[in-house]
Write an enzyme that holds these catalytic residues in place. Structure first.
Site, short mmCIF file in Angstrom:
data_model
loop_
_atom_site.label_atom_id
_atom_site.label_comp_id
_atom_site.label_asym_id
_atom_site.label_seq_id
_atom_site.Cartn_x
_atom_site.Cartn_y
_atom_site.Cartn_z
N GLU A 153 49.99 39.04 33.78
CA GLU A 153 49.64 39.89 34.17
C GLU A 153 50.61 40.37 34.66
O GLU A 153 51.45 40.04 36.32
CB GLU A 153 48.84 39.90 34.93
CG GLU A 153 47.70 39.18 35.00
CD GLU A 153 46.22 38.78 35.71
OE1 GLU A 153 46.29 39.31 37.04
OE2 GLU A 153 45.39 37.89 35.25
N TYR B 56 39.81 40.53 29.56
CA TYR B 56 38.61 39.61 30.24
C TYR B 56 37.50 39.57 29.78
O TYR B 56 36.90 40.98 28.76
CB TYR B 56 38.86 39.54 31.75
CG TYR B 56 40.22 38.78 32.30
CD1 TYR B 56 40.20 37.78 32.29
CD2 TYR B 56 40.00 39.65 33.78
CE1 TYR B 56 41.11 37.62 32.95
CE2 TYR B 56 40.91 39.03 34.77
CZ TYR B 56 41.86 38.07 34.10
OH TYR B 56 42.31 38.01 34.85
N GLU C 7 45.38 31.55 35.87
CA GLU C 7 45.93 31.25 37.72
C GLU C 7 45.40 30.29 38.09
O GLU C 7 45.25 30.09 39.39
CB GLU C 7 45.81 33.03 38.51
CG GLU C 7 46.33 33.88 38.28
CD GLU C 7 47.12 34.63 39.19
OE1 GLU C 7 45.85 34.49 40.34
OE2 GLU C 7 47.29 35.61 39.36
C1 IPT Z 1 44.99 38.42 39.74
C2 IPT Z 1 44.59 37.54 39.42
O1 IPT Z 1 44.71 36.79 38.07
C3 IPT Z 1 42.94 38.74 38.41
O2 IPT Z 1 41.96 38.44 37.80
C4 IPT Z 1 43.25 39.82 39.80
O3 IPT Z 1 42.56 39.08 40.70
C5 IPT Z 1 44.46 40.17 40.02
O4 IPT Z 1 45.50 39.45 40.21
C6 IPT Z 1 44.55 41.56 41.43
O5 IPT Z 1 44.12 42.60 40.70
S1 IPT Z 1 45.40 36.90 41.22
C7 IPT Z 1 47.02 37.15 41.99
C8 IPT Z 1 47.44 38.63 42.49
C9 IPT Z 1 47.03 36.05 42.48
#
Ligand code: IPT
Length: 931
Positions: free
Chosen positions: A269, A78, A182
């Protein structure tokens, strides 16, 4: 460009990179199976890393080396807009913000990069990565509104050129570009398209990707306006409830969905830790997402989905130092229960990443697989799923319990039609375990018909194959290799039975320790096969050298390996004295610049021994000095707070608008002073302040402390709370006299800004600071002044300091004067403490240190921790789980100044409780990280 891309996509494989410079460059393409670089398929096995959570560029290299050494081929990065931009038009990419250096490091280490510039990143950081000044910009964030567009265009115009010059297509590491984050609700396709158009215009020619948040109907950008080339999916099957670490997939099976038929499956992710929503502490989060979870969910995902692009979030979490935390979900530590701890130590999760990562990246046929008919387990308690490579026929069979949460320990057989014939393969699947078995694989010069053990990795050393297979300690394993004629089998170590029939050499054994078998003849080159357990397999390190990959067994980390002549030169760490064994085409060994005496083993490797680290001695923290910060101290720096309008959708309870951001104060504490003419009839002062979770504010009237209250928090509930963070403070009798001027002084903490997950501005533009003030019994107007942070610290950046008087005056910096002996009591308000200490750490060691607070009393105070001027976090006595704070090398030096800004809400005897330095890791490290 886009039209051309579409045309080429129809041809099956999409060409997206156009070479533009004279640098060595490569072409990135993809098809439904994987990314390709110069037509070679890539297993993008990447881990997420946040440079902004490690304010020490030398340590970026340390962490990236650790990520690489675990077998990762990439990192997911990021980029944090607010970290670089204190105010509109102002950007800084130097020092700890030098992302060009970060990308060069990734390149040096041979890691691909998925660049994730947002503009919105979420990431539990203040504003979800937005600069707080965006709160004052009209127009909805994460939409095509002109105000927001002008703002993000500014950010991207600074960052995109940096990313562009580090693309694979220009000889760099960036292999993909992630737009937004997201982006699922309240979406604006024109905005999504504009982000891509801007990237293309800036020369971004690698594939554009996105991380979709949720299964279901929310936008995932796989088709239609704003679609990206490779839409990915975020998956957090374990949730974030670390208080219940035995949970097992409360949020589902976590199988990454295919979103486009012409693009690889991308686990953008995938959960590799958790935020600590329950204040359980990150060790619990590490348990929640530990090796068993990794085995079952990661393997299940890989084989069920066929994904070849992965981003494990987080691999190293780091520290939300300064005012980086988004306060509603996290505190200072962003350890995340990751494989690499906040203090950069390797955990059992790291070992599991290594086992899986080595396999995923060593066995090339995995980069191109289709779902295949699985062999049928005799016992239906065991479930099998399969994939096969259409070119090589190699099969990958996942075995796990049919009930994902099943705890039985099952032994059964698979009726398995492998490319080399039909076999009955014995398998054992313990509860919460999963395996990926391989059949029909050309393992170097060998032919692996099948194995019930898992493949760790294999290399070729001096014309022979060296392979490591493993299984759980005590589990039976069998491996069948094909030969033209009966080979010679020599068991060098351990107990391994062998038989030969119709070209099949079959080995049977029980996994324990590390068995070694040397197979020669049979019409193939020699094979040294090592059969280990989970634990002994994790002792191996694989490193690439110009002479090909080598294996090392032992040490706590092998950072790099180089073959020069007949010598292997390792940069390696040790955390204890022990054996080192190398499998490399050499006769001599150097570790950490020192030659190591070695002997050759029967298996052809070299063995020597290495010393462990020297002990660390830490100084005690004594000799504390003190300075008081009076409420509203100092006459300079105040500005009138008299605005009557705000861009925030949340309007104040009383006027003027006292939101700190409206006056350019975006981080930390803010002082307010409101003057009015008293009547003597004032009864109560009612204050509303918004701070974010765990924030507080303190109130004084004519210098008399009236008390404190908890500030308001998040505002995404409907309707928005009209009375946030309310405190009612009685006016002491006789304090105010008719006709005299009265001064209300308020210190409001800003714990950081809300995220904008909902893309609706209501949450993100929730103000910080005073929301309303009413003096009951008075009709006199209040005239307000505000004083907050001065973003002048070029080295540490805009998020390091807030608006305490001591911060503005530089008391947190080394070398400030005016300190005296502490008074022995805490008074309500702000007190400063300081001491210095010398570190005399063993040379050539990587020692990780932390600061520990011992106070267990319920005294209500909080401490901003400054180390050599760097704000390394906030300790909340009696609230929140964190009492240990990691202090990174680089911020720590030989001579150190430790300064505390203590904010106390009540009078209490004594200084803040006992504080000490602690060792969080000690490794003899081979060589300085270099460059
Ligand atoms: C997702 C995000 O993209 C990331 O930036 C971080 O917030 C992570 O999860 C949680 O640590 S949010 C997703 C679980 C709805």
């Amino acid at each position: 460009m886009r039209r051309l891309a579409v045309v080429l996509a129809l041809l099956g494989s999409l060409v997206v990179a156009t070479p533009v410079s004279a640098e060595p460059r490569h072409e990135v393409t993809y098809d439904k199976y994987s990314l390709m670089v110069d037509d070679e398929r890539v297993m993008l096995w990447s881990g997420e890393f946040h440079y902004f959570r490690l304010p020490s560029p030398e340590l970026w290299r340390d962490v990236l080396e650790k990520i690489r050494a675990a077998g990762f081929t990439g990192v997911s990065l990021y980029f944090h807009w607010g970290y670089h931009s204190p105010s509109p038009g102002v950007y800084d990419f130097t020092g700890v913000r030098d992302v060009d250096r970060l990308l060069r490091m990734a390149d040096d280490l041979g890691l691909y990069v998925v660049a994730r510039p947002g503009p919105y990143i979420n990431a539990e950081t203040s504003g979800g990565g937005f600069p707080a000044w965006l709160k004052t910009v009209p127009g909805r964030a994460r939409s095509g509104d002109p105000g927001y567009k002008a703002a993000y265009t500014e950010w991207l115009s600074r960052l995109n050129p940096i990313i562009a010059r580090h693309q694979v297509s220009r000889g760099g590491p960036v292999i993909a570009y992630n737009v937004e984050n997201e982006y699922a609700v309240n979406v604006d396709p024109a905005y999504m398209q504009d982000l891509q158009d801007q990237a293309r215009a800036a020369g971004i020619d690698v594939p554009i990707v996105h991380n979709n948040c949720c299964h279901g109907d929310l936008a995932n950008w796989s088709s239609g306006p704003g679609a990206v080339q490779i839409p990915g999916v975020d998956d957090y099957p374990q949730s974030f409830e670390c208080g219940n670490p035995d949970a097992w997939g409360p949020w589902g099976e976590g199988v990454t969905r295919r979103l486009r038929d012409d693009a690889p499956v991308y686990a953008a992710e995938y959960q590799a830790g958790a935020i600590d929503l329950e204040d359980a502490g990150y060790d619990k989060c590490r348990d929640l997402t530990g090796p068993s979870f990794m085995k079952v969910f990661y393997k299940n995902n890989a084989i069920s989905s066929g994904a070849t692009m992965f981003g494990y979030y987080m691999t190293f979490g780091g520290t939300s130092w300064g005012w980086l935390p988004q306060p509603n979900d996290v505190y200072t530590s962003y350890d995340y229960g990751s494989a690499i701890t906040e203090s950069r130590q390797l955990t059992a999760k790291y070992d599991e990443f290594k086992r899986q990562g080595y396999f995923m990246t060593a066995v090339a046929p995995l980069t191109k697989t289709d779902a295949a008919a699985p062999p049928v387990p005799a016992d239906p308690v065991v479930l099998a799923r399969a994939r096969a490579n259409p070119d090589t026929g190699t099969q990958f069979v996942l075995v796990r319990q049919a009930d994902l949460a099943g705890t039985a320990d099952v032994s059964t057989t698979l009726d398995w039609a492998t490319p080399d014939g039909r076999y009955r393969v014995p398998v054992r699947v313990a509860g919460r375990d999963a395996k990926v078995l391989v059949a029909g694989y050309d393992l170097g010069g060998q032919r692996l018909a099948w194995s019930s053990s898992e493949v760790l990795t294999h290399v070729e050393v001096s014309g022979r194959d060296v392979a490591v297979l493993y299984g759980r300690d005590g589990e039976q394993g069998s491996t069948v290799l094909r030969y033209d004629s009966e080979p010679t089998v020599r068991v060098l170590d351990g107990r391994v039975g062998s038989s030969y029939e119709h070209g099949d050499l079959r080995l049977d054994y029980t996994h324990t320790g590390l068995a070694r078998v040397l197979v020669t003849g049979g019409g193939r080159r020699p094979l040294l096969l090592m059969l280990g357990t989970d634990e002994t397999a994790a002792d191996f390190w694989r490193q690439d050298t110009a002479a090909g990959p080598v294996l090392v067994r032992g040490t706590s980390l092998v950072r790099s390996a180089e073959v020069t002549g007949d010598r292997l030169v390792l940069r390696a760490d040790t955390d204890r004295a022990g054996e080192v064994e190398v499998f490399a085409p050499v006769r001599h060994l150097t570790v950490g610049g020192r030659p190591v005496v070695v002997r050759r083993t029967a298996g052809g490797s070299l063995v020597g021994s290495l010393p462990g680290p020297e002990p660390v001695r830490l100084p005690e923290l004594t000799g504390w000095q003190y300075r008081a910060e009076a409420p509203g101290q100092g006459e300079s720096g105040w500005t009138a707070a008299d605005k009557t309008t705000t861009a925030s959708p949340i309007k104040p309870k009383t006027l003027p608008v006292l939101y700190a951001d409206e006056y350019g104060h975006h981080n930390g504490n803010v002082w307010y002073r409101g003057r009015f003419t008293a009547t003597g009839a004032e009864k109560t002062v009612t204050v509303n302040a918004i701070t974010g979770r765990r924030g507080i504010y303190l109130v004084w009237l004519n210098g008399r402390y009236l008390g404190s209250a908890a500030g308001g928090t998040e505002s995404d509930a409907e309707p928005v709370n009209p009375d946030p963070g309310r405190g009612d403070f009685a006016v002491p009798g006789g304090l105010l006299a008719d006709g005299q001027q009265a001064t209300l002084t308020v210190l409001v903490e800003n714990m950081g800004h809300n995220d904008d997950w909902t893309a609706d501005d209501v949450r993100h533009k929730q103000p910080r600071g005073l929301f309303g003030v009413v003096v009951e019994g008075s009709t006199a107007p209040l005239s307000w002044q505000i004083r907050g942070s001065r973003p002048v610290d070029g080295e540490r950046g805009p998020m390091n300091t807030g608006g305490l008087y001591g911060e503005r005056a530089g008391w947190h910096l080394p070398g400030s004067g005016g300190w005296r002996r502490p008074p022995g009591a805490l008074t309500p308000g702000v007190s400063w403490y300081r001491t210095t200490f010398e570190l005399d750490l063993p040379r050539g060691h990587d020692v990780s240190l932390g600061l520990r607070f011992e106070d267990t009393t319920a005294r209500d105070y909080r401490v901003l921790i400054f180390v050599n001027g760097w704000n390394m976090g906030q300790y909340l006595n009696g609230a929140g789980p964190q009492r240990e704070f990691v202090l990174p090398t680089g911020v720590l030096r030989e001579h150190n100044t430790l300064t505390f800004a203590v904010i106390s809400t009540g009078a209490a005897r004594g200084d803040p409780g006992e504080v000490s330095l602690m060792t969080l890791g000690n490794h003899r490290t081979g060589a300085a990280p270099g460059r």
